[in-house]
Write an enzyme that holds these catalytic residues in place. Structure first.
Site, PDB file in Angstrom:
ATOM      1  N   TRP A  27      -3.511   9.683  -3.034  1.00  0.00           N
ATOM      2  CA  TRP A  27      -3.119  10.684  -2.040  1.00  0.00           C
ATOM      3  C   TRP A  27      -3.257  12.097  -2.614  1.00  0.00           C
ATOM      4  O   TRP A  27      -2.285  12.811  -2.780  1.00  0.00           O
ATOM      5  CB  TRP A  27      -1.681  10.429  -1.589  1.00  0.00           C
ATOM      6  CG  TRP A  27      -1.467  10.644  -0.126  1.00  0.00           C
ATOM      7  CD1 TRP A  27      -1.360  11.840   0.503  1.00  0.00           C
ATOM      8  CD2 TRP A  27      -1.329   9.640   0.881  1.00  0.00           C
ATOM      9  NE1 TRP A  27      -1.161  11.655   1.861  1.00  0.00           N
ATOM     10  CE2 TRP A  27      -1.135  10.319   2.117  1.00  0.00           C
ATOM     11  CE3 TRP A  27      -1.345   8.247   0.868  1.00  0.00           C
ATOM     12  CZ2 TRP A  27      -0.954   9.639   3.307  1.00  0.00           C
ATOM     13  CZ3 TRP A  27      -1.164   7.582   2.063  1.00  0.00           C
ATOM     14  CH2 TRP A  27      -0.983   8.260   3.265  1.00  0.00           C
TER      15      TRP A  27
ATOM     16  N   ARG B  23       0.833  -1.187   0.000  1.00  0.00           N
ATOM     17  CA  ARG B  23       0.000   0.000   0.000  1.00  0.00           C
ATOM     18  C   ARG B  23       0.877   1.250   0.000  1.00  0.00           C
ATOM     19  O   ARG B  23       2.021   1.210   0.465  1.00  0.00           O
ATOM     20  CB  ARG B  23      -0.921   0.036   1.246  1.00  0.00           C
ATOM     21  CG  ARG B  23      -1.938  -1.099   1.289  1.00  0.00           C
ATOM     22  CD  ARG B  23      -2.989  -0.915   0.218  1.00  0.00           C
ATOM     23  NE  ARG B  23      -4.031  -1.906   0.286  1.00  0.00           N
ATOM     24  CZ  ARG B  23      -4.030  -3.049  -0.390  1.00  0.00           C
ATOM     25  NH1 ARG B  23      -3.001  -3.353  -1.183  1.00  0.00           N
ATOM     26  NH2 ARG B  23      -5.034  -3.894  -0.295  1.00  0.00           N
ATOM     27  N   THR B  24       0.322   2.348  -0.487  1.00  0.00           N
ATOM     28  CA  THR B  24       1.017   3.625  -0.385  1.00  0.00           C
ATOM     29  C   THR B  24       0.939   4.097   1.056  1.00  0.00           C
ATOM     30  O   THR B  24      -0.150   4.381   1.558  1.00  0.00           O
ATOM     31  CB  THR B  24       0.369   4.675  -1.313  1.00  0.00           C
ATOM     32  OG1 THR B  24       0.425   4.205  -2.655  1.00  0.00           O
ATOM     33  CG2 THR B  24       1.116   6.001  -1.221  1.00  0.00           C
ATOM     34  N   LEU B  25       2.082   4.145   1.729  1.00  0.00           N
ATOM     35  CA  LEU B  25       2.090   4.529   3.135  1.00  0.00           C
ATOM     36  C   LEU B  25       2.212   6.035   3.309  1.00  0.00           C
ATOM     37  O   LEU B  25       1.724   6.598   4.284  1.00  0.00           O
ATOM     38  CB  LEU B  25       3.241   3.828   3.854  1.00  0.00           C
ATOM     39  CG  LEU B  25       3.191   2.288   3.815  1.00  0.00           C
ATOM     40  CD1 LEU B  25       4.382   1.707   4.559  1.00  0.00           C
ATOM     41  CD2 LEU B  25       1.896   1.785   4.433  1.00  0.00           C
TER      42      LEU B  25
END
Length: 245
Positions: free
Chosen positions: A129, A22-24
Site C-alpha cells: 500500500w 489480505r491487507t484491506l
C-alpha cells in the site's frame, strides 16, 4: 476416528482462512513525497509524519532512503509495507554486489524492479500500500520516476505522490526548469511543502530534503518551515459554504 477427521478438517479450514488474509486498508501511513530534477542531480522532499488513521501518531518517521550507490527512494502510504519494500531492495542490492563485477544497479533498473514488484502484488490482490518516488544519477544521467500501489508508473522531470500530485505539481509545472540550482530547487520544494502543510491534514511541519548527485546521497536533518496562519481564509473557513456546520 470420526472425531479426529472432524478436528483435522477444522484445523485445515482455519489454516486455509489464515493463508488467504489480505491487507484491506493501511494502518500507519505517510503523506506526500515530491521529487524534482535539478542542475546536478535529484532533489526529494517528504515530511516525517506517520498517521494512525486520522491521528498524527508518529512524528519522526524517515520516508526517504538511499538505495545502493546510485538511487534514492521516497514512499508515501503504509509504513510497514515500505519497510518490506526496503527489505526486498536490500536483498536485491546484496545479490547484485555478490557478482563483484564492477557494475551496480542504477536508478532505472531499480525503478523497473519496483514496478514489477508492485504490479505482481496487485495481481495477487494483496498490494503493497505505497506510492513510491525513485530518483538517482548514474554515468551522468539523471533519472526520476514514480510507481503506484497497482503498478502504474512513469518518469518525468518532477513527480509527486498523494496530495502533492494535486497541489504541488501545478506549482512545479509553473516554476520548474532544467537549470535549477541546488538553492533554487530547495526553495521550490519548500514552497510546495508549505502549501501541503496548509492544505493536507496529514502533513506536519517537520521535513527532510535529500539530494543525490554523482558524488553520492545527502539527506538533511529534520527541520521546520516558517509559516503564516493569519490568512483571512483560515480564520473562518466555513463562511459561505453550503451545508456546513
Amino acid at each position: 476416528m470420526q472425531f479426529m477427521d472432524s478436528t483435522h478438517s477444522n484445523a485445515m479450514s482455519l489454516c486455509s482462512q489464515a493463508d488467504s488474509q489480505r491487507t484491506l486498508y493501511p494502518y500507519v501511513t505517510g503523506t506526500s513525497v515530491i521529487g524534482i530534477k535539478y542542475k546536478d542531480g535529484i532533489l526529494m522532499a517528504a515530511d516525517m509524519g506517520g498517521s494512525y488513521g486520522s491521528t498524527l501518531r508518529y512524528k519522526s518517521v524517515e520516508r526517504i532512503k538511499s538505495i545502493g550507490k546510485h538511487s534514492l527512494l521516497g514512499a508515501s502510504g503504509e509504513i510497514s509495507d515500505f519497510q518490506e519494500i526496503l527489505r526486498y531492495l536490500d536483498e536485491l542490492i546484496l545479490y547484485d554486489n555478490m557478482w563483484d563485477d564492477g557494475n551496480s544497479l542504477g536508478p532505472k533498473e531499480v525503478h523497473s524492479y519496483l514496478t514489477r514488484v508492485m504490479y505482481n502484488r496487485r495481481n495477487k490482490f494483496n498490494p503493497l500500500w505505497n506510492s513510491l518516488v525513485l530518483g538517482g544519477v548514474k554515468d551522468g544521467q539523471k533519472y526520476l520516476g514514480t510507481v503506484s500501489m497497482i503498478g502504474v508508473h512513469y518518469e518525468d522531470d518532477h513527480v509527486a505522490t498523494g496530495f502533492g500530485n494535486h497541489l504541488a505539481r501545478p506549482i512545479l509545472r509553473d516554476e520548474w526548469h532544467k537549470d535549477l540550482s541546488f538553492e533554487d530547487g530547495v526553495r521550490l520544494l519548500e514552497k510546495c511543502m508549505r502549501v501541503l502543510l496548509y492544505r493536507d491534514r496529514s502533513a506536519i511541519n517537520k521535513l527532510q530534503i535529500a539530494k543525490i548527485t554523482e558524488e553520492g546521497v545527502t539527506i538533511s536533518q529534520p527541520y521546520s518551515l516558517k509559516t503564516f496562519w493569519g490568512f483571512s481564509a483560515f480564520q473562518n473557513p466555513t463562511v459561505g459554504a453550503e451545508g456546513s456546520w
